[in-house]
Design an enzyme around this catalytic site. Structure first.
Site, PDB file in Angstrom:
ATOM      1  N   CYS A 212       0.838  -1.202   0.000  1.00  0.00           N
ATOM      2  CA  CYS A 212       0.000   0.000   0.000  1.00  0.00           C
ATOM      3  C   CYS A 212       0.875   1.254   0.000  1.00  0.00           C
ATOM      4  O   CYS A 212       2.018   1.234   0.441  1.00  0.00           O
ATOM      5  CB  CYS A 212      -0.857   0.017   1.248  1.00  0.00           C
ATOM      6  SG  CYS A 212      -1.865  -1.451   1.419  1.00  0.00           S
TER       7      CYS A 212
ATOM      8  N   ARG B 240       5.099   0.132  -6.435  1.00  0.00           N
ATOM      9  CA  ARG B 240       4.986  -0.743  -5.260  1.00  0.00           C
ATOM     10  C   ARG B 240       3.853  -1.760  -5.416  1.00  0.00           C
ATOM     11  O   ARG B 240       3.726  -2.660  -4.597  1.00  0.00           O
ATOM     12  CB  ARG B 240       4.728   0.081  -3.996  1.00  0.00           C
ATOM     13  CG  ARG B 240       5.800   1.105  -3.724  1.00  0.00           C
ATOM     14  CD  ARG B 240       5.542   1.824  -2.434  1.00  0.00           C
ATOM     15  NE  ARG B 240       6.120   1.112  -1.319  1.00  0.00           N
ATOM     16  CZ  ARG B 240       7.337   1.327  -0.851  1.00  0.00           C
ATOM     17  NH1 ARG B 240       8.107   2.212  -1.425  1.00  0.00           N
ATOM     18  NH2 ARG B 240       7.795   0.650   0.162  1.00  0.00           N
TER      19      ARG B 240
ATOM     20  N   TRP C 144      -3.011  -2.557  -1.555  1.00  0.00           N
ATOM     21  CA  TRP C 144      -2.619  -3.920  -1.954  1.00  0.00           C
ATOM     22  C   TRP C 144      -3.344  -4.833  -0.983  1.00  0.00           C
ATOM     23  O   TRP C 144      -3.050  -4.842   0.212  1.00  0.00           O
ATOM     24  CB  TRP C 144      -1.097  -4.063  -1.841  1.00  0.00           C
ATOM     25  CG  TRP C 144      -0.581  -5.438  -2.109  1.00  0.00           C
ATOM     26  CD1 TRP C 144      -0.517  -6.476  -1.227  1.00  0.00           C
ATOM     27  CD2 TRP C 144      -0.045  -5.930  -3.332  1.00  0.00           C
ATOM     28  NE1 TRP C 144       0.028  -7.573  -1.839  1.00  0.00           N
ATOM     29  CE2 TRP C 144       0.326  -7.275  -3.121  1.00  0.00           C
ATOM     30  CE3 TRP C 144       0.160  -5.365  -4.598  1.00  0.00           C
ATOM     31  CZ2 TRP C 144       0.888  -8.066  -4.114  1.00  0.00           C
ATOM     32  CZ3 TRP C 144       0.718  -6.151  -5.585  1.00  0.00           C
ATOM     33  CH2 TRP C 144       1.080  -7.481  -5.347  1.00  0.00           C
TER      34      TRP C 144
ATOM     35  N   ASN D 180      -1.572   2.063   6.161  1.00  0.00           N
ATOM     36  CA  ASN D 180      -0.711   0.973   5.665  1.00  0.00           C
ATOM     37  C   ASN D 180      -0.393   0.066   6.833  1.00  0.00           C
ATOM     38  O   ASN D 180      -0.294   0.537   7.966  1.00  0.00           O
ATOM     39  CB  ASN D 180       0.619   1.521   5.136  1.00  0.00           C
ATOM     40  CG  ASN D 180       0.474   2.127   3.770  1.00  0.00           C
ATOM     41  OD1 ASN D 180      -0.595   2.089   3.171  1.00  0.00           O
ATOM     42  ND2 ASN D 180       1.555   2.707   3.275  1.00  0.00           N
ATOM     43  N   GLY D 181      -0.148  -1.206   6.555  1.00  0.00           N
ATOM     44  CA  GLY D 181       0.207  -2.137   7.627  1.00  0.00           C
ATOM     45  C   GLY D 181      -0.994  -2.966   8.015  1.00  0.00           C
ATOM     46  O   GLY D 181      -1.975  -3.054   7.273  1.00  0.00           O
TER      47      GLY D 181
ATOM     48  N   GLU E 215      17.008 -23.772  -4.543  1.00  0.00           N
ATOM     49  CA  GLU E 215      16.634 -22.360  -4.687  1.00  0.00           C
ATOM     50  C   GLU E 215      17.883 -21.474  -4.760  1.00  0.00           C
ATOM     51  O   GLU E 215      17.943 -20.537  -5.565  1.00  0.00           O
ATOM     52  CB  GLU E 215      15.720 -21.965  -3.509  1.00  0.00           C
ATOM     53  CG  GLU E 215      15.320 -20.504  -3.429  1.00  0.00           C
ATOM     54  CD  GLU E 215      14.600 -19.960  -4.659  1.00  0.00           C
ATOM     55  OE1 GLU E 215      14.210 -20.750  -5.532  1.00  0.00           O
ATOM     56  OE2 GLU E 215      14.459 -18.735  -4.765  1.00  0.00           O
TER      57      GLU E 215
ATOM     58  N   LYS F 164      18.757 -19.046  -7.914  1.00  0.00           N
ATOM     59  CA  LYS F 164      19.014 -17.603  -7.795  1.00  0.00           C
ATOM     60  C   LYS F 164      20.322 -17.260  -8.500  1.00  0.00           C
ATOM     61  O   LYS F 164      20.404 -16.284  -9.245  1.00  0.00           O
ATOM     62  CB  LYS F 164      19.134 -17.161  -6.325  1.00  0.00           C
ATOM     63  CG  LYS F 164      17.901 -17.032  -5.509  1.00  0.00           C
ATOM     64  CD  LYS F 164      16.914 -15.996  -5.946  1.00  0.00           C
ATOM     65  CE  LYS F 164      16.015 -16.499  -7.022  1.00  0.00           C
ATOM     66  NZ  LYS F 164      14.735 -17.033  -6.683  1.00  0.00           N
TER      67      LYS F 164
ATOM     68  N   GLU G 281      20.010 -17.514 -12.326  1.00  0.00           N
ATOM     69  CA  GLU G 281      19.164 -16.477 -12.923  1.00  0.00           C
ATOM     70  C   GLU G 281      19.893 -15.162 -13.111  1.00  0.00           C
ATOM     71  O   GLU G 281      19.715 -14.501 -14.128  1.00  0.00           O
ATOM     72  CB  GLU G 281      17.945 -16.207 -12.012  1.00  0.00           C
ATOM     73  CG  GLU G 281      16.907 -17.272 -12.035  1.00  0.00           C
ATOM     74  CD  GLU G 281      15.727 -16.886 -11.147  1.00  0.00           C
ATOM     75  OE1 GLU G 281      15.884 -16.821  -9.920  1.00  0.00           O
ATOM     76  OE2 GLU G 281      14.643 -16.647 -11.697  1.00  0.00           O
TER      77      GLU G 281
ATOM     78  N   HIS H 272      26.720 -40.541  -5.671  1.00  0.00           N
ATOM     79  CA  HIS H 272      26.095 -41.428  -6.655  1.00  0.00           C
ATOM     80  C   HIS H 272      26.293 -40.928  -8.086  1.00  0.00           C
ATOM     81  O   HIS H 272      25.541 -41.300  -8.981  1.00  0.00           O
ATOM     82  CB  HIS H 272      24.604 -41.598  -6.334  1.00  0.00           C
ATOM     83  CG  HIS H 272      24.383 -42.239  -5.008  1.00  0.00           C
ATOM     84  ND1 HIS H 272      24.657 -43.570  -4.756  1.00  0.00           N
ATOM     85  CD2 HIS H 272      23.979 -41.723  -3.818  1.00  0.00           C
ATOM     86  CE1 HIS H 272      24.408 -43.849  -3.489  1.00  0.00           C
ATOM     87  NE2 HIS H 272      23.998 -42.740  -2.902  1.00  0.00           N
TER      88      HIS H 272
ATOM     89  N   LYS I 134       8.851 -11.724 -15.187  1.00  0.00           N
ATOM     90  CA  LYS I 134       8.354 -11.837 -13.803  1.00  0.00           C
ATOM     91  C   LYS I 134       7.111 -12.713 -13.730  1.00  0.00           C
ATOM     92  O   LYS I 134       6.874 -13.383 -12.735  1.00  0.00           O
ATOM     93  CB  LYS I 134       8.061 -10.433 -13.271  1.00  0.00           C
ATOM     94  CG  LYS I 134       7.740 -10.379 -11.797  1.00  0.00           C
ATOM     95  CD  LYS I 134       8.952 -10.688 -10.930  1.00  0.00           C
ATOM     96  CE  LYS I 134       8.598 -10.883  -9.486  1.00  0.00           C
ATOM     97  NZ  LYS I 134       9.606 -11.656  -8.749  1.00  0.00           N
TER      98      LYS I 134
HETATM   99  C1  F6R Z   1      12.611 -17.394  -9.857  1.00  0.00           C
HETATM  100  C2  F6R Z   1      11.222 -17.134 -10.151  1.00  0.00           C
HETATM  101  C3  F6R Z   1      10.485 -18.138 -10.969  1.00  0.00           C
HETATM  102  C4  F6R Z   1       9.039 -18.247 -10.485  1.00  0.00           C
HETATM  103  C5  F6R Z   1       8.228 -19.149 -11.423  1.00  0.00           C
HETATM  104  C6  F6R Z   1       6.812 -19.324 -10.904  1.00  0.00           C
HETATM  105  O1  F6R Z   1      13.206 -16.368  -9.135  1.00  0.00           O
HETATM  106  O2  F6R Z   1      10.687 -16.147  -9.776  1.00  0.00           O
HETATM  107  O3  F6R Z   1      11.108 -19.376 -10.950  1.00  0.00           O
HETATM  108  O4  F6R Z   1       9.037 -18.761  -9.198  1.00  0.00           O
HETATM  109  O5  F6R Z   1       8.189 -18.582 -12.694  1.00  0.00           O
HETATM  110  O6  F6R Z   1       6.188 -18.101 -10.769  1.00  0.00           O
HETATM  111  P1  F6R Z   1       4.978 -17.877  -9.804  1.00  0.00           P
HETATM  112  O7  F6R Z   1       5.446 -18.056  -8.427  1.00  0.00           O
HETATM  113  O8  F6R Z   1       4.521 -16.465 -10.082  1.00  0.00           O
HETATM  114  O9  F6R Z   1       3.932 -18.890 -10.168  1.00  0.00           O
END
Ligand code: F6R
Length: 602
Positions: free
Chosen positions: A2, A27, A75, A99-100, A478, A482, A485, A501, A597
């Site tokens: 928000c 945001r 939000w 907000n909050g 994960e 990261k 990516e 293995h 994204k």
């Molecule tokens: C990695 C990343 C992607 C998402 C994937 C699923 O940093 O963001 O691997 O996790 O594309 O996306 P959502 O979570 O939006 O379904």
């Protein structure tokens, strides 16, 4: 997240508010609204969706001459993104934006309803304005009423209130959510971050937690628990881009640092003294459910995988996890006693959405864990739990992953609680640990500095293996994702016990092993796996609370009291490591090549 703006002065208020809200668009929000008091006239406009909708609604409205005004982008966290739930919220003669999260809003709401107050929205915010008017009736003084209102609020908030009872005044308070006052001569601005007031105000005061007060055209009074206090204004930065990132170099960096705070938001109202509670789930939601299947992609898949250990260990419920794109075409065998959970940051991922539709068509009960209310996946699911991470701008997901992990941990404990498979002692231990997570996620300067220095040694080589066991295996996946990516270096996550293995054949000094070595879970097992790699001359970066003499590099973590606290701490280390390597390689941290994204295509 928000956003709040406010203004006292003689300029066109509508434009100042709408421009300010526009600056906060980055945001994320799903509805917006403004309220203006000019003389006796009180005006209020709200719209769902983009600010453009609010602009259209206010087309013919002009606000010239002296007045006070507040605006908000929302939000959704409590209640759907509808016009009724959008701020500002109206009492009989006052408006509030906030907000909050007001943690005790249900208790306050009940109290007010018993006194005959009617609520229009499902939000926690609306309690503020009704409380204010109740105390105004009792005390007759708007500031005293505001002060008394603030005293009753528990949780994190930043709030502005205007009222016909004091038409020249804006009341403000901050506790846990950001808020600032901007100044240009007699004009006063309010905002939840600098961007809306850059180019308008030239001086600023950033409110501290526990501060509140009121502002008029020529008078600003500030208070805290000790009484009235003076304050010193400072010059306002002129760099909007930096201000959007709250001074951090990248959105991803900002979001890593935000994790401690958003984690508190994720827990609010869900962790009671000795139990877990989800307002979103009907009491009988798990009745007749004997197994869980989770479907997700990418980072969300990793949080699912970690959760599968917890559902079985804590919830004593069978749980299996599938990558959504695989699930879709495997002709899965589905039984109706299975709860189908989807996890998605965006709520729009095509593969996850299709998997969900398949499960529904097969008659399964569905639940989604998502960061975006009203997204396609949320709308399609029988029930949804929001992760409350706020918008995530960095393409590489960080805080969304952290909050998913948190919700899933709470859900696993919730399942254990309703199935009576956890003892009171375990429940207490888990809840204690949960309440410590915000602390475990605080990024200490010296940790970040150490990772920055170490990162220069990891810019080459022929690959990275992130290794871990149990829930640290999904975390290793994960960590590797990261790094891949944003650094474009080859990295793999592996269960530590699997290295011998096959993959151990790759071990040499140019193979970098990032070893997740928690003290509280299988330490001796992972230690011997790392020793095997060290004996083959692999370069080892050990992340552990326990110094490890065979490591080439070592990052010491703090918590060793609960595996999930160690998990969150190590998560931050792997995120920062990826970030610092990416920066040194000169990559675009926030918008890495080839990635989007929200992946809305198959
Ligand atoms: C990695 C990343 C992607 C998402 C994937 C699923 O940093 O963001 O691997 O996790 O594309 O996306 P959502 O979570 O939006 O379904």
């Amino acid at each position: 997240m928000c956003g709040i703006v406010g203004y006292i002065g003689r300029k066109e208020k509508k434009e100042i508010l709408l421009d300010g809200l526009q600056e906060l668009e980055y945001r994320g929000y799903d509805s917006a609204g403004i309220a203006v008091i000019e003389g006796e006239k009180l005006n209020n406009f709200k719209a769902v969706g983009k600010l453009e909708n609010l602009r259209n609604k206010t087309n013919t409205f002009e606000s010239e001459g002296f007045g006070v005004s507040i605006g908000h982008t929302r939000w959704a966290t409590h209640g759907k993104p509808t016009e009724l739930n959008a701020h500002p919220h109206l009492g009989a003669y006052s408006y509030v934006v906030h907000n909050g999260i007001i943690e005790n809003y249900q208790e306050l709401k009940k109290e007010l309803q018993n006194e005959g107050v009617t609520f229009l929205s499902q939000t926690d915010t609306e309690t503020i304005v009704h409380l204010f008017e109740k105390y105004h009736k009792e005390l007759g003084d708007p500031f005293k009423a505001f002060e008394k209102t603030i005293e009753r609020l528990e949780g994190a908030y930043a709030t502005l209130l205007i009222t016909e009872a004091a038409p020249d005044t804006v009341f403000f308070a901050k506790n846990g959510s950001p808020m600032l006052l901007g100044f240009d001569g007699n004009e006063v601005y309010f905002a939840s971050s600098d961007t809306p007031i850059i180019g308008k105000a030239n001086e600023v005061y950033y409110l501290e937690d526990g501060e509140y007060g009121y502002a008029k055209e020529e008078e600003v009074k500030l208070f805290d628990a000790t009484g009235e206090k003076s304050f010193t204004k400072q010059a306002l930065t002129a760099d909007k881009a930096l201000a959007q990132k709250d001074g951090y170099r990248f959105f991803m960096e900002k979001e890593i640092y935000e994790q401690s705070r958003v984690m508190s938001d994720t827990m609010i109202g869900r962790i009671l003294e000795d139990s877990i509670y989800f307002e979103e789930l009907p009491e009988d939601f798990f009745e007749g459910i004997y197994a869980i299947k989770i479907c997700a992609c990418g980072t969300s898949y990793h949080s699912a995988l970690a959760a599968s250990y917890l559902f079985e260990r804590i919830g004593k419920m069978r749980c299996d996890v599938e990558i959504a794109s695989e699930f879709r075409y495997k002709e899965p065998f589905l039984t109706d006693k299975t709860l189908f959970i989807t996890i998605s940051q965006s709520g729009e991922t095509a593969d996850t959405l299709e998997a969900l539709k398949m499960a529904k068509a097969a008659g399964l009960k569905t639940l989604t864990i998502c960061n975006v209310d009203n997204s396609s996946i949320v709308r399609e699911s029988d029930a949804a739990i929001l992760t409350r991470a706020g918008i995530e701008k960095g393409v590489a997901s960080t805080k969304a992953f952290a909050t998913q992990s948190m919700v899933l941990w709470m859900l696993a404990l919730y399942v254990g609680q309703i199935r009576h498979s956890v003892s009171e002692e375990t429940l207490k231990r888990e809840i204690d640990a949960m309440l410590h997570t915000p602390k475990a996620l605080v990024v200490e300067d010296k940790l970040h500095e150490r990772i920055h220095r170490l990162s220069k040694r990891y810019l080459h080589g022929h690959g990275f293996f992130f290794i871990g066991r149990d829930i640290f295996y999904p975390l290793a996946l994960e960590g590797a994702l990261k790094l891949k990516e944003i650094s474009y270096l080859h990295a793999e996550g592996y269960p530590a016990g699997e290295m011998k293995h096959g993959p151990i054949a790759l071990a040499d000094s140019e193979l970098f092993t990032i070893a997740l070595m928690p003290r509280s879970l299988l330490y001796d097992k992972i230690k011997s796996n790392v020793e095997e790699l060290s004996a083959r001359d692999a370069t080892i970066l050990a992340i552990s609370p326990e110094p490890f003499e065979l490591a080439d590099d070592f990052i010491q973590t703090r918590y060793d009291s609960h595996p999930i606290l160690e998990y969150f701490e190590m998560m931050v280390v792997t995120q920062l490591l990826a970030l610092e390597i990416s920066v040194r390689l000169g990559n675009d941290v926030d918008m890495p090549r080839n990635l989007a994204k929200s992946v809305t295509v198959e």
